[in-house]
Design an enzyme around this catalytic site. Structure first.
Site, PDB file in Angstrom:
ATOM      1  CB  SER A 210      53.178  36.965  40.368  1.00  0.00           C
ATOM      2  OG  SER A 210      53.625  35.761  39.802  1.00  0.00           O
ATOM      3  CG  ASP A 316      47.476  31.336  39.827  1.00  0.00           C
ATOM      4  OD1 ASP A 316      48.119  30.909  38.854  1.00  0.00           O
ATOM      5  OD2 ASP A 316      47.824  32.330  40.500  1.00  0.00           O
ATOM      6  CG  HIS A 347      49.175  34.330  37.931  1.00  0.00           C
ATOM      7  ND1 HIS A 347      49.358  34.044  39.263  1.00  0.00           N
ATOM      8  CD2 HIS A 347      50.282  35.047  37.550  1.00  0.00           C
ATOM      9  CE1 HIS A 347      50.508  34.544  39.662  1.00  0.00           C
ATOM     10  NE2 HIS A 347      51.083  35.169  38.648  1.00  0.00           N
TER      11      HIS A 347
END
Length: 672
Positions: A210, A316, A347
């Site tokens: 991320s 995601d 995610h």
């Protein structure tokens, strides 16, 4: 080519290697360019780092590196905190080692990994726990692990600026310091220098999920010397495209509040001016500005010297899949050495959906690019793609060589059902009309595909006689006439047919966390190498979204600036759909749906428009493996009979079987 898979090495928590065993293993591990010892001539040459060093006795220290910036305006250069754990034995023997680095804003505010681990420190301020398994696993194998607090976070000076110059320089300065090109100190305010050149080779591999992986992308895009590889997991490549899609806002926010979210309590009191500048430079309107350009790493892909191992979930809905697609394509255009894993999760880190294979692959990747071992990983298939929960295939390159862009065209169908999707263009004057309904989204549209409902225009192929594979980025060009001055558009590709998928919209985004633990490296009382196991969380569905794209119709003339629309005038716009790799099985249908506001994924426009599509001037360009020929063959011939689905979507109360309330993001608009 079929790859032979080996079981990943699992280590008992707290494993220690005796000195004699360590010496034996050390004699087998041969760095690139060194001459292997010949104590046992018949023994095979080992090209894998082994756990020969004591994790319990490792050096744990903190250094503050000068970034050369004064982001908080206090009159002195900002220093970022760098927590280091490295094996003691190499330095004692006069040998230098490479570095694995994770630069993050989350080490204090929010934690890392599936168990939200944070850094911890002893009474003297020395690091005790390093989140995730990288330190436990790699330090005994002769690597240093470095965890960097981005500017403004945890124990660092400055202010976080959400992917801008300060964020990137926070980590780049540490790469420079590891190579002897930047200044480091033993304390946050003191003048005692700290140098890494006595123990660091200068070879650095950056990794992170991320925001952390995003910083790896940004640092690689500077071309900094010494960064040998990056492993961005679910990472952003353009911050504009995180908050907007072709002018349409994806979140009711801009980046400035993220700075406040991750800044330390101390930084929150001094960083208001920085947040104001970020707010002013990144307007909610969706217009492209220099501040957005600063946070676009794709445009600098030509500067990347490092190899890149991209990992992303195709479902995601936080860091959406378009982020990896545009980065991958830009790297390919510049000949960057690269590898990719594409899962069917949301995610999620691969440690939590394919743990043993992930640790084994990452180990070999770092051994090759940081230690120089000739283990062949760069010659293996470049892509691993998850087809169904825990079912994976490989490709020599991605997209596959046989992939060709193929144009499909919508046309009218029966009045009570969807339109037709095929190769033949619609007759001039053919239209389809829908009215934006901000209370519905892509899952609702897919559930109602066989009914001519007013909130979407849907077009479907006949049931396929053979599998059809989409691999890469798609584009949908629409010519639309609005009834109001503003309009947002969504285009969605959907696989219509029964399937078992990872339930990416549920908590866990495709995984379930179990109570049992497995151990991946050595432990200390303050830093365990044992992590909770996971399993695939699945859902039985009657449709599966393949790819999506969104746009503000007002950007039809200039992607950098939206304009008011003239009601009754036709506008032509091309929507970029996220990269995907999906096989539509024989017996299923492929659907193209065009709608307005995609609930929970796209903010609505200021008006509620009705839009009329000119079907003769609307089409989709899809990357099909086998091209037009594959599509022609798949839409002719005998169709296999599929088992009847056990659950059917309701047309009167459309609750998609995989999600009752739409996607649940960890924190809306937070790239964690």
């Amino acid at each position: 080519m079929r790859k032979r898979r080996t079981r990943g090495a699992r280590l008992t928590c707290g494993t220690l290697v005796s000195a004699a065993t360590a010496a034996l293993f050390a004699s087998l591990v041969t760095p690139a360019g060194a001459q292997p010892e010949q104590a046992a001539p018949a023994a095979p040459l080992v090209r894998e780092s082994r756990p020969v060093h004591s994790y319990a006795d490792a050096v744990r220290e903190s250094v503050w590196v000068d970034t050369g910036l004064d982001g908080d305006g206090d009159g002195r250069a900002d220093r970022v905190a760098v927590d280091i754990v490295r094996p003691r034995e190499p330095a004692a023997a006069g040998r230098r080692i490479p570095v694995i680095m994770d630069a993050s804003p989350y080490y204090a505010c929010c934690g890392r990994g599936n168990e939200s681990q944070k850094k911890t420190y002893d009474a003297d301020g020395d690091p005790v726990q390093f989140p995730l398994f990288y330190d436990n696993y790699f330090v005994p194998r002769g690597y240093a692990f470095v965890a960097v607090d981005l500017a403004g976070t945890n124990r660092s000076d400055g202010c976080d600026d959400v992917g801008g110059r300060s964020d990137v320089q926070s980590a780049k300065a540490v790469v420079d310091w590891l190579n002897g090109r930047a200044r480091g100190y033993t304390s946050r305010t003191g003048d005692t220098p700290a140098r890494a050149t006595a123990w660091s080779t200068g070879n650095v591999g950056m990794i992170g999920k991320s925001w952390d992986g995003t910083i790896a992308n940004g640092v690689a895009a500077t071309g900094v010397e010494g960064l040998k590889t990056i492993v961005p997991i679910g990472a952003i490549s353009s911050w504009y495209d995180y908050f907007h899609s072709q002018g349409a806002p994806l979140y009711d926010a801009n980046p400035s509040w993220l700075s406040d979210y991750v800044n330390s309590p101390e930084a929150q009191g001094r960083c208001g001016a920085v947040q104001d500048r970020v707010t002013a430079g990144t307007p909610y309107s969706g217009d492209l500005t220099p501040a957005w350009d600063e946070r676009d790493y794709v445009k600098d892909a030509g500067k990347v010297r490092a190899s890149v191992f991209v990992v992303h979930g195709q479902q995601d809905l936080n860091v959406r899949a378009g982020q990896f697609g545009q980065w991958w394509d830009a790297l390919a255009a510049h000949g960057v050495e690269r590898k990719i894993w594409l899962s069917r999760t949301g995610h999620v880190d691969p440690f939590d959906y394919r743990r043993a294979d992930w640790v084994r692959t990452l180990h070999r990747w770092f051994d090759h690019y940081l230690l120089g071992y000739d283990n062949g990983i760069e010659r293996e298939p470049a892509a691993d793609v998850e087809r169904a929960p825990d079912v994976w295939t490989t490709d020599r390159q991605w997209p596959p060589r046989a992939t060709t862009t193929t144009t499909l065209r919508p046309a009218p169908g029966a009045a009570s059902g969807p339109g037709v999707l095929g190769r033949a263009p619609a007759a001039p004057g053919s239209t389809a009309t829908f009215t934006d309904d901000r209370g519905l989204g892509e899952l609702d549209w897919a559930a109602r595909i066989d009914s001519a409902t007013p909130e979407k225009a849907g077009f479907v192929t006949r049931p396929l006689s053979r599998d059809l594979r989409i691999a890469g980025s798609s584009k949908v060009t629409v010519t639309a006439t609005p009834t109001t001055s503003t309009a947002h558009l969504t285009a969605v590709l959907v696989d219509l047919g029964p399937a078992t998928i990872r339930d990416y919209t549920a908590e866990g985004e495709g995984i379930t966390t179990l109570t049992d633990r497995s151990c991946w490296g050595a432990s200390t009382p303050g830093d365990s190498a044992c992590f909770k196991e996971t399993a695939a969380r699945t859902a039985d569905v009657t449709y599966d979204v393949v790819s999506r794209g969104w746009a503000d119709l007002g950007t039809w003339a200039d992607p950098r600036e939206g304009r008011p629309l003239t009601p009754g005038r036709a506008y032509t716009l091309t929507l970029d759909l996220a990269a995907a790799d999906h096989v539509v099985p024989a017996g299923h249908r492929l659907a193209l749906i065009v709608g307005g506001t995609d609930k929970d994924l796209l903010d609505p426009p200021s008006t509620i428009p009705t839009l009329t599509l000119d079907l003769a001037r609307t089409w989709a360009k899809l990357p099909l493996v086998g091209g037009a020929g594959a599509f022609e063959r798949a839409t002719k011939g005998r169709v296999p009979v599929l088992p009847s689905p056990t659950r059917l979507p309701s047309l009167t109360a459309p609750v998609p079987p995989a999600a009752a309330t739409g996607p649940r993001l960890p924190v809306p608009g937070v790239a964690r």
